[in-house]
Design a protein around this motif. Structure first.
Motif, short mmCIF file in Angstrom:
data_model
loop_
_atom_site.label_atom_id
_atom_site.label_comp_id
_atom_site.label_asym_id
_atom_site.label_seq_id
_atom_site.Cartn_x
_atom_site.Cartn_y
_atom_site.Cartn_z
N UNK A 64 -15.14 -30.51 -6.74
CA UNK A 64 -14.53 -31.77 -6.33
C UNK A 64 -13.73 -32.38 -7.48
N UNK A 65 -12.52 -32.79 -7.15
CA UNK A 65 -11.68 -33.54 -8.09
C UNK A 65 -11.37 -34.88 -7.44
N UNK A 66 -11.70 -35.95 -8.14
CA UNK A 66 -11.43 -37.29 -7.63
C UNK A 66 -10.60 -38.04 -8.66
N UNK A 67 -9.44 -38.52 -8.22
CA UNK A 67 -8.55 -39.26 -9.10
C UNK A 67 -8.54 -40.71 -8.64
N UNK A 114 -3.16 -40.39 -13.98
CA UNK A 114 -2.46 -40.06 -15.21
C UNK A 114 -3.26 -39.17 -16.14
N UNK A 115 -4.52 -38.97 -15.84
CA UNK A 115 -5.38 -38.16 -16.69
C UNK A 115 -5.23 -36.67 -16.42
N UNK A 116 -6.08 -35.89 -17.10
CA UNK A 116 -6.02 -34.44 -17.00
C UNK A 116 -7.40 -33.85 -16.75
N UNK A 171 -6.93 -23.68 -13.99
CA UNK A 171 -5.90 -24.56 -13.47
C UNK A 171 -5.89 -25.81 -14.33
N UNK A 172 -4.89 -25.92 -15.17
CA UNK A 172 -4.71 -27.12 -15.99
C UNK A 172 -3.94 -28.14 -15.17
N UNK A 173 -4.54 -29.29 -15.00
CA UNK A 173 -3.94 -30.33 -14.17
C UNK A 173 -3.66 -31.57 -15.02
N UNK A 215 4.23 -28.92 -8.98
CA UNK A 215 5.14 -28.25 -9.92
C UNK A 215 5.46 -29.19 -11.09
N UNK A 216 5.34 -28.63 -12.29
CA UNK A 216 5.61 -29.43 -13.48
C UNK A 216 4.41 -30.19 -14.00
N UNK A 217 3.35 -30.26 -13.21
CA UNK A 217 2.13 -30.97 -13.63
C UNK A 217 0.94 -30.03 -13.78
#
Length: 124
Positions: A119-122, A15-17, A81-83, A65-67
């Protein structure tokens, strides 16, 4: 010598950014289509988003898309890239890429230059 250097990755909760940056040298981002790809462990590298050379067109994978939002700053010669609303399935190494063709292609072979990835870790 062309270099694309990604930054901004890290660990974030579901849910974060995060905002990824790609700093370019040796080329002008306004002269190339710029894209973001990602690769999760054990999976193929996949298209995420792209912005055309003109900046007038963007393209996104259905899964983001949309996120996610791709943008660029000519003055900083950088792409972003805004995520938002991150999910565990977004966990991957994210790569910035540049395509001389100038279109928002989703195919890896269209891109001429690549960064080393961030690296992106969710976490859930």
């Amino acid at each position: 010598q062309v270099q694309l250097v990604e930054s901004g990755g890290g660990l974030v909760q579901t849910g974060g950014s995060l905002r990824l940056s790609c700093a370019a040298s040796g080329l002008a981002v306004s002269s190339y289509a710029m894209g973001w790809f990602r690769q999760a462990p054990g999976k193929e590298r996949e298209f995420v988003a792209a912005i055309s050379k003109s900046g007038g067109n963007t393209r996104y994978a259905d899964s983001v898309k949309g996120r996610f939002t791709i943008s660029r700053d000519r003055s900083k010669n950088a792409v972003y890239l805004q995520m938002n609303s991150l999910k565990s399935e977004d966990t991957a190494v994210y790569y910035c890429a540049a395509s001389w063709l100038g279109n928002t292609g989703a195919t890896r072979s269209l891109y001429d230059y690549w960064g080393q990835g961030t690296q992106v870790t969710v976490s859930s």
